[in-house]
Design a protein around this motif. Structure first.
Motif, mmCIF file in Angstrom:
data_model
loop_
_atom_site.group_PDB
_atom_site.id
_atom_site.type_symbol
_atom_site.label_atom_id
_atom_site.label_comp_id
_atom_site.label_asym_id
_atom_site.label_seq_id
_atom_site.Cartn_x
_atom_site.Cartn_y
_atom_site.Cartn_z
ATOM 1 N N ASN A 97 1.702 7.541 -2.715
ATOM 2 C CA ASN A 97 0.655 6.550 -2.475
ATOM 3 C C ASN A 97 1.163 5.410 -1.608
ATOM 4 O O ASN A 97 0.435 4.888 -0.760
ATOM 5 C CB ASN A 97 0.123 6.003 -3.804
ATOM 6 N N ALA A 98 2.418 5.009 -1.822
ATOM 7 C CA ALA A 98 2.968 3.881 -1.063
ATOM 8 C C ALA A 98 2.972 4.178 0.431
ATOM 9 O O ALA A 98 2.614 3.318 1.248
ATOM 10 C CB ALA A 98 4.387 3.571 -1.545
ATOM 11 N N VAL A 100 1.074 6.486 2.068
ATOM 12 C CA VAL A 100 -0.289 6.632 2.574
ATOM 13 C C VAL A 100 -0.959 5.271 2.731
ATOM 14 O O VAL A 100 -1.627 4.996 3.732
ATOM 15 C CB VAL A 100 -1.106 7.548 1.640
ATOM 16 N N GLU A 101 -0.769 4.405 1.752
ATOM 17 C CA GLU A 101 -1.410 3.087 1.821
ATOM 18 C C GLU A 101 -0.845 2.248 2.960
ATOM 19 O O GLU A 101 -1.567 1.468 3.585
ATOM 20 C CB GLU A 101 -1.249 2.379 0.479
ATOM 21 N N LYS A 102 0.434 2.419 3.241
ATOM 22 C CA LYS A 102 1.044 1.655 4.342
ATOM 23 C C LYS A 102 0.395 1.979 5.684
ATOM 24 O O LYS A 102 0.190 1.101 6.519
ATOM 25 C CB LYS A 102 2.553 1.939 4.408
ATOM 26 N N TYR A 103 0.048 3.263 5.881
ATOM 27 C CA TYR A 103 -0.487 3.694 7.176
ATOM 28 C C TYR A 103 -1.981 4.034 7.112
ATOM 29 O O TYR A 103 -2.508 4.653 8.034
ATOM 30 C CB TYR A 103 0.298 4.901 7.679
ATOM 31 N N GLU A 104 -2.655 3.643 6.059
ATOM 32 C CA GLU A 104 -4.063 4.000 5.901
ATOM 33 C C GLU A 104 -4.882 3.497 7.084
ATOM 34 O O GLU A 104 -4.719 2.366 7.539
ATOM 35 C CB GLU A 104 -4.617 3.425 4.590
ATOM 36 N N ILE A 143 -6.082 9.454 2.732
ATOM 37 C CA ILE A 143 -6.078 8.434 1.683
ATOM 38 C C ILE A 143 -5.219 8.969 0.543
ATOM 39 O O ILE A 143 -4.835 10.140 0.547
ATOM 40 C CB ILE A 143 -7.507 8.095 1.201
ATOM 41 N N PRO A 144 -4.884 8.123 -0.447
ATOM 42 C CA PRO A 144 -3.986 8.600 -1.511
ATOM 43 C C PRO A 144 -4.475 9.848 -2.234
ATOM 44 O O PRO A 144 -3.663 10.699 -2.603
ATOM 45 C CB PRO A 144 -3.900 7.394 -2.455
ATOM 46 N N GLY A 197 -13.218 2.668 3.694
ATOM 47 C CA GLY A 197 -13.250 4.027 3.183
ATOM 48 C C GLY A 197 -14.183 4.963 3.905
ATOM 49 O O GLY A 197 -14.431 6.082 3.430
#
Length: 214
Positions: A97-98, A100-104, A143-144, A197
């Motif tokens: 998750n870390a 994916v969230e960094k590059y979302e 996304i995560p 989203g």
């Protein structure tokens, strides 16, 4: 000289989608592939990149290493390329998750099914077993939640009564090679984004199944 979108591609194997993206990286597409990262040292996609004079890195996993520890090393490698867009092209690892969230909003994936149908692996056999009359590929933001990001573009193929998973896969791959470079181009030209989203193209929210390719 206009800024070309810096595209970084992550692979694990043959790299046929990588090749399609390289082949479509002409000036009007507004992007250049600046690097390729693989988690497998023997991935043929690394040879494709070398043939195109594209820098490569191999980030192999270490025995006993956690997903989070691996992804810390992967993020450091990604950041070395300073990408505007990260393209997953057969990268066979589940990302933390870390990461994916960094590059979302700047990470795309192609999935071999008509999402939300048939998430995960073995999608071609799943489509046959389910008796589907059509199958295909979906390009989506990452996304995560696995295979659940907003879909940008889908391409459909028929499923025939005597199909094998291999025959169906070949038909789907052909469509992937057509739609993935197109979505990369849309992003590079500033036409595509992810906001709250949802996937937006030219400022318009795309339907949940994305655009249907002709």
């Amino acid at each position: 000289m206009p800024h070309l979108c810096r595209v970084l591609v992550l692979i694990s194997g043959n790299g046929s989608n990588l090749q399609a993206i390289i082949d479509h990286s002409h000036p009007k597409a507004n992007y250049q592939v600046v690097g390729v990262i693989s988690n497998k040292a023997d991935a043929y996609g690394l040879s494709r990149a070398a043939d195109a004079a594209i820098e490569t890195s191999c980030i192999s996993s270490v025995s006993g290493e956690s997903r989070e520890a691996y992804d810390e090393r992967l993020m450091a490698a990604i950041d070395n390329y300073q990408p505007d867009l990260i393209v997953l092209a057969g990268f066979m690892r589940i990302l933390s998750n870390a990461l994916v969230e960094k590059y979302e909003g700047k990470m795309l994936n192609v999935h071999p099914s008509l999402l939300p149908r048939h998430t995960g692996l073995h999608t071609h056999q799943k489509a046959i077993d389910a008796g589907d009359d059509e199958h295909g590929a979906s390009v989506h933001f990452v996304i995560p939640k696995l295979d659940a990001g907003p879909v940008v573009l889908q391409a459909k193929v028929p499923v025939f009564e005597d199909d094998s998973a291999e025959l169906l896969a070949a038909r789907v791959h052909e469509q992937e090679h057509a739609i993935y470079p197109l979505v990369v181009k849309w992003f590079a030209q500033g036409r595509l984004s992810m906001q709250k989203g949802q996937a937006l193209l030219d400022g318009e929210i795309l339907p949940e199944s994305g655009y249907a390719a002709d």
